[in-house]
Design a protein around this motif. Sequence first.
Motif, mmCIF file in Angstrom:
data_model
loop_
_atom_site.group_PDB
_atom_site.id
_atom_site.type_symbol
_atom_site.label_atom_id
_atom_site.label_comp_id
_atom_site.label_asym_id
_atom_site.label_seq_id
_atom_site.Cartn_x
_atom_site.Cartn_y
_atom_site.Cartn_z
ATOM 1 N N LEU A 126 -7.481 6.141 -23.559
ATOM 2 C CA LEU A 126 -8.928 6.288 -23.556
ATOM 3 C C LEU A 126 -9.569 4.948 -23.197
ATOM 4 C CD1 LEU A 126 -11.433 8.071 -24.279
ATOM 5 C CD2 LEU A 126 -11.306 7.060 -26.568
ATOM 6 N N HIS A 127 -10.300 4.915 -22.078
ATOM 7 C CA HIS A 127 -11.006 3.709 -21.677
ATOM 8 C C HIS A 127 -12.347 3.580 -22.375
ATOM 9 C CE1 HIS A 127 -9.142 1.828 -17.891
ATOM 10 N NE2 HIS A 127 -8.216 2.595 -18.433
ATOM 11 N N TRP A 128 -13.001 4.743 -22.560
ATOM 12 C CA TRP A 128 -14.380 4.668 -23.045
ATOM 13 C C TRP A 128 -14.836 6.034 -23.523
ATOM 14 C CZ3 TRP A 128 -18.661 6.626 -19.823
ATOM 15 C CH2 TRP A 128 -19.934 6.356 -20.355
ATOM 16 N N ALA A 129 -15.718 6.036 -24.492
ATOM 17 C CA ALA A 129 -16.361 7.262 -24.945
ATOM 18 C C ALA A 129 -17.799 6.944 -25.332
ATOM 19 C CB ALA A 129 -15.623 7.859 -26.140
ATOM 20 N N ALA A 130 -18.699 7.854 -25.018
ATOM 21 C CA ALA A 130 -20.090 7.755 -25.446
ATOM 22 C C ALA A 130 -20.477 9.113 -26.015
ATOM 23 C CB ALA A 130 -20.998 7.370 -24.283
ATOM 24 N N PHE A 131 -21.137 9.111 -27.162
ATOM 25 C CA PHE A 131 -21.515 10.389 -27.758
ATOM 26 C C PHE A 131 -22.975 10.371 -28.192
ATOM 27 C CE2 PHE A 131 -19.306 7.803 -30.955
ATOM 28 C CZ PHE A 131 -20.166 7.822 -32.053
ATOM 29 N N ASN A 132 -23.446 11.542 -28.591
ATOM 30 C CA ASN A 132 -24.858 11.752 -28.943
ATOM 31 C C ASN A 132 -25.799 11.517 -27.762
ATOM 32 O OD1 ASN A 132 -24.209 12.540 -31.521
ATOM 33 N ND2 ASN A 132 -24.566 10.531 -32.439
ATOM 34 N N ILE A 133 -25.295 11.735 -26.541
ATOM 35 C CA ILE A 133 -26.171 11.776 -25.367
ATOM 36 C C ILE A 133 -27.095 12.978 -25.570
ATOM 37 C CG2 ILE A 133 -26.259 12.069 -22.862
ATOM 38 C CD1 ILE A 133 -23.327 10.947 -22.847
ATOM 39 N N PRO A 134 -28.413 12.814 -25.481
ATOM 40 C CA PRO A 134 -29.323 13.911 -25.814
ATOM 41 C C PRO A 134 -29.067 15.183 -24.992
ATOM 42 C CG PRO A 134 -30.522 11.858 -25.566
ATOM 43 C CD PRO A 134 -29.119 11.586 -25.105
ATOM 44 N N GLY A 135 -29.171 16.313 -25.653
ATOM 45 C CA GLY A 135 -28.977 17.583 -24.974
ATOM 46 C C GLY A 135 -30.050 17.865 -23.942
ATOM 47 N N THR A 136 -31.172 17.160 -24.030
ATOM 48 C CA THR A 136 -32.245 17.328 -23.046
ATOM 49 C C THR A 136 -31.975 16.553 -21.762
ATOM 50 O OG1 THR A 136 -33.415 15.490 -24.118
ATOM 51 C CG2 THR A 136 -34.018 17.733 -24.793
ATOM 52 N N PRO A 154 -27.606 29.035 -10.665
ATOM 53 C CA PRO A 154 -28.078 28.024 -11.625
ATOM 54 C C PRO A 154 -28.718 28.690 -12.838
ATOM 55 C CG PRO A 154 -28.757 27.474 -9.386
ATOM 56 C CD PRO A 154 -28.222 28.871 -9.332
ATOM 57 N N ALA A 155 -28.577 28.044 -13.973
ATOM 58 C CA ALA A 155 -29.124 28.608 -15.214
ATOM 59 C C ALA A 155 -29.611 27.486 -16.111
ATOM 60 C CB ALA A 155 -28.059 29.439 -15.932
ATOM 61 N N ASP A 156 -30.410 27.855 -17.105
ATOM 62 C CA ASP A 156 -30.869 26.887 -18.091
ATOM 63 C C ASP A 156 -29.725 26.534 -19.037
ATOM 64 O OD1 ASP A 156 -33.469 26.886 -17.082
ATOM 65 O OD2 ASP A 156 -34.076 28.566 -18.372
ATOM 66 N N ALA A 157 -29.801 25.351 -19.614
ATOM 67 C CA ALA A 157 -28.820 24.945 -20.627
ATOM 68 C C ALA A 157 -28.942 25.873 -21.829
ATOM 69 C CB ALA A 157 -29.069 23.505 -21.032
ATOM 70 N N PRO A 158 -27.872 26.048 -22.598
ATOM 71 C CA PRO A 158 -27.938 26.925 -23.779
ATOM 72 C C PRO A 158 -28.950 26.420 -24.802
ATOM 73 C CG PRO A 158 -25.883 25.671 -23.723
ATOM 74 C CD PRO A 158 -26.534 25.470 -22.402
ATOM 75 N N ALA A 159 -29.566 27.358 -25.490
ATOM 76 C CA ALA A 159 -30.620 27.022 -26.446
ATOM 77 C C ALA A 159 -30.099 26.176 -27.605
ATOM 78 C CB ALA A 159 -31.264 28.302 -26.968
ATOM 79 N N ASP A 160 -28.813 26.332 -27.943
ATOM 80 C CA ASP A 160 -28.272 25.601 -29.093
ATOM 81 C C ASP A 160 -27.652 24.255 -28.705
ATOM 82 O OD1 ASP A 160 -26.259 26.874 -27.702
ATOM 83 O OD2 ASP A 160 -25.117 27.466 -29.483
ATOM 84 N N LEU A 161 -27.838 23.828 -27.453
ATOM 85 C CA LEU A 161 -27.307 22.544 -27.011
ATOM 86 C C LEU A 161 -28.033 21.403 -27.721
ATOM 87 C CD1 LEU A 161 -25.659 20.709 -25.084
ATOM 88 C CD2 LEU A 161 -27.487 21.042 -23.390
ATOM 89 N N LYS A 162 -27.275 20.508 -28.331
ATOM 90 C CA LYS A 162 -27.862 19.368 -29.041
ATOM 91 C C LYS A 162 -27.515 18.025 -28.383
ATOM 92 C CE LYS A 162 -29.819 21.585 -32.511
ATOM 93 N NZ LYS A 162 -29.534 22.956 -32.045
#
Length: 211
Positions: free
Chosen positions: A110-120, A81-89
Amino acid sequence: MRMKVIERGLLPVIVVLSCTALAIGQAPAGRQGGRGGPPRLALSVSTTAWPDGGEVPMKHSMRGDNKSPAFEFHWSIGANPADAPADLKTYVMTLRDMENSTNKGPTDTLHWAAFNIPGTAKGVPEGLAAGDLPDGTRNGPGFYAGRGSTPAYAGPGAGPGPIHHYCFEFFALDTRLDLPATASREDVLKAMEGHVIGKAAYFGRFHAPAQ
């Protein structure tokens, strides 16, 4: 004469060395722990709703409760296991029907898309609401977009007959997508170009039971 013999003897060696050097120079770089390099940071996902490749429960289908499943995000280096990358937005999540073709073409549906889910985010909860969410997540292209309805999750919906295979796909980005909810599938793909720093997929099978 002897020099010519030596030169002829060295020629195959020179050719082999040259080809080897060329092959090394052209070898593709390893990706996410592929051959030719050390393990790299990789994204994966999991859900308790069904095993990867298994049957999608009716409640997550359009023929049931049409409730989006919960997923957890995982980052790892090899088996560790590792931390998420620092540049993940942000993350992007999509659902596609692999058996369906769009407009009689080779593209799946394409049934569905969602974007801008927080990188945190450590994942997505079950039953995402429609439209724009308080955390910045935006429901985008899919069945309910551009049809006079608020963009929202649209689960598997294959009728009785052959099983359809569905792919939940996840992209980790080093940017936020400056796109409206009315953006097309092509708009989202184009905006992600050059910004994907992690990718994962989870599969499910579904068809409605015969009446």
